[in-house]
Every structure is written in structure tokens, then in C-alpha cells.
Enzyme design. Structure first.
Site, PDB file in Angstrom:
ATOM      1  N   ALA A 114       0.740  -1.379   0.206  1.00 11.26           N
ATOM      2  CA  ALA A 114       0.339  -0.138   0.210  1.00 11.26           C
ATOM      3  C   ALA A 114       0.575   0.938   0.159  1.00 11.26           C
ATOM      4  O   ALA A 114       1.663   1.082   0.326  1.00 11.26           O
ATOM      5  CB  ALA A 114      -1.013  -0.240   1.136  1.00 11.26           C
ATOM      6  N   GLY A 115       0.556   2.308  -0.666  1.00 13.72           N
ATOM      7  CA  GLY A 115       1.210   3.267  -0.608  1.00 13.72           C
ATOM      8  C   GLY A 115       0.485   4.713  -1.434  1.00 13.72           C
ATOM      9  O   GLY A 115      -0.698   4.873  -1.544  1.00 13.72           O
ATOM     10  N   CYS A 164       5.083   2.252 -17.012  1.00  8.70           N
ATOM     11  CA  CYS A 164       4.287   1.670 -17.903  1.00  8.70           C
ATOM     12  C   CYS A 164       2.881   1.239 -17.454  1.00  8.70           C
ATOM     13  O   CYS A 164       1.390   1.288 -18.624  1.00  8.70           O
ATOM     14  CB  CYS A 164       5.081   0.000 -17.915  1.00  8.70           C
ATOM     15  SG  CYS A 164       6.771   0.288 -18.452  1.00  8.70           S
TER      16      CYS A 164
END
Length: 245
Positions: free
Chosen positions: A59-60, A67
Site C-alpha cells: 500500500a502507498g 508502464c
């Protein structure tokens, strides 16, 4: 070997699927914050199922780079033009966009009124070990903070030259310590190894206010709180979110 159409969809499909894992775990992180769960533990448990695996369950602030953003947008457009809108891919894109705005909400929530504040950002590349800043969350955050009247300081081990081409009106610092000195808040935006090993006692002494917004969950909430930091990560749960203590 396959035909051109299948080859193209293999490439787009693979990157879109990985991007979907990232957006999914970020949705889980946001839910964790509401119910008091810890997304690191949730992701670890999910990853133990070998049908899912542990990769891309971190998670972040959302995915960036060259890409995933390009290929998810291309695949979503491809589906619409083919007469079959890809709802999951569209949701992946939407969640990723919203996650960046959630980082701004976290900064406002823990740092208070932003105008006139000094905020340091550690990390500018979209991921560690590269100078690539394409679709970097850190770059977006720096621009958004600047618009809100923040004095922004930034530092990255290798991406400074590229960042100077797109970031105007911010202070490019020589090292971590110039970035944190006298700062009202610190944003950890890229998980460079050197940022994982910071002397946090010195960071606290250096800052005007010991406020940390950890967009990559580099540090753990409890030790940070015990050191006297006002700290918030991503998906670490209400009980582990010292901004709400």
C-alpha cells in the site's frame, strides 16, 4: 508465438493486472484506516495464499512510472473503442488517481493549514534505484503543495537533475538534513534504502515540528509515536495512526 492482437493484449493485460493489485491493496488500506486494521498485516496474510502472492501488495500513494499508467490507459481506451468497456481497469485508474489526493488529505490533516508552511519531500523518482520521474507521485505532491502556498524543499539521491526540468519554485536541497532542517512536516515519498535508515532522533531535533507523512510505510507507527513524532502512514489503522491519538 502468437498473432499481433494477442501479443498486444498480453502486454497490456499483464501490466493492468499488476496495477490492479496495487489499486486493490490501496483500497484495502483505506478501509483499514476506517476500521482499525493494519494493511501491512492484511497484505502479508493475503500474500501467503500462493494463488495471490505477496508481490505488488504494498500500500502507498499509488503506482507511477512509464508502464503502468500508460498501459492501463491504453487498455481502457482499447476496450472502449472495441465496444467492451473494461470496468475493472477503469476502476484501477480511478483508484490510483484518488490515492494521490488522499496523500494531500493526510498532509492537511496532520500538518494543519498549509499556507506559509515549510514541508520537505524525500524522494522524487517514481520508485527507488532509478532517476525516472515519469508520473511520479512525489512530483505531483510537490506541485500541489506549491499551489497551496507551501515552501517546498526536495531531495532525491539521483533524480534531482530530471526533477529540476519539471519542478519550478521549489528548493532543491543537497541532502536529507538540509531538507528537514526547520521543516514543519516531512513527506517520505520514495522508499530509497537510505531513507529507511535515517537517524530519526536527529530528524526530530532538526525539524520545527516533528510531523511525518509516510507515503510508503517505511516506518512503523508505534516506534515513531514513542519517539515523539506526529506520524501517519497508509492503511496502518486508526489505532496505529498517531495523527488521531
Amino acid at each position: 508465438r502468437t498473432n499481433v492482437e494477442s501479443a498486444e493484449l498480453i502486454k497490456y493485460g499483464a501490466n493492468a493486472f499488476l496495477a490492479t493489485k496495487i489499486s486493490f491493496i490501496n483500497e484495502m488500506a483505506n478501509l483499514c484506516e476506517k476500521v482499525g486494521a493494519d494493511v501491512k498485516i492484511v497484505a502479508r496474510g493475503m500474500g501467503l495464499d500462493n494463488r495471490i502472492g505477496s508481490k505488488f501488495l504494498h500500500a502507498g500513494a499509488g503506482y507511477g512510472g512509464s508502464c503502468f499508467p500508460k498501459d492501463t490507459l491504453a487498455l481502457e481506451s482499447f476496450g472502449r473503442k472495441a465496444g467492451y468497456p473494461l470496468k475493472i481497469v477503469k476502476a484501477t485508474i480511478d483508484v490510483n488517481k484518488a490515492q494521490r489526493l488522499r496523500m494531500m488529505e493526510k498532509i492537511r490533516g496532520i500538518a494543519g493549514p498549509l499556507k506559509g508552511r515549510t514541508i520537505g519531500i524525500l524522494g522524487l523518482s517514481f520508485k527507488p534505484n532509478t532517476d525516472d520521474i515519469r508520473d511520479s507521485v512525489a512530483i505531483d505532491l510537490a506541485k500541489l503543495l506549491k499551489k497551496e502556498g507551501v515552501k517546498v524543499r526536495v531531495f532525491d539521491p539521483v533524480a534531482m537533475d530530471n526533477a529540476r526540468k519539471v519542478l519550478k519554485g521549489v528548493d532543491f536541497m543537497d541532502d536529507v538534513w538540509g531538507t528537514v532542517q526547520g521543516a514543519d512536516a516531512l513527506v517520505l515519498a520514495t522508499e530509497w534504502n537510505e531513507f529507511r535508515r535515517l537517524d530519526m532522533a536527529r530528524v526530530k531535533r532538526s525539524m520545527k515540528h516533528p510531523v511525518v507523512i509516510d507515503c510508503k510505510n517505511i516506518y512503523d507507527p508505534l516506534p515513531m509515536a514513542q519517539m515523539g513524532f506526529k506520524y501517519v502512514g497508509v492503511g496502518r489503522g486508526i489505532k496505529g495512526d498517531t495523527a488521531n491519538d
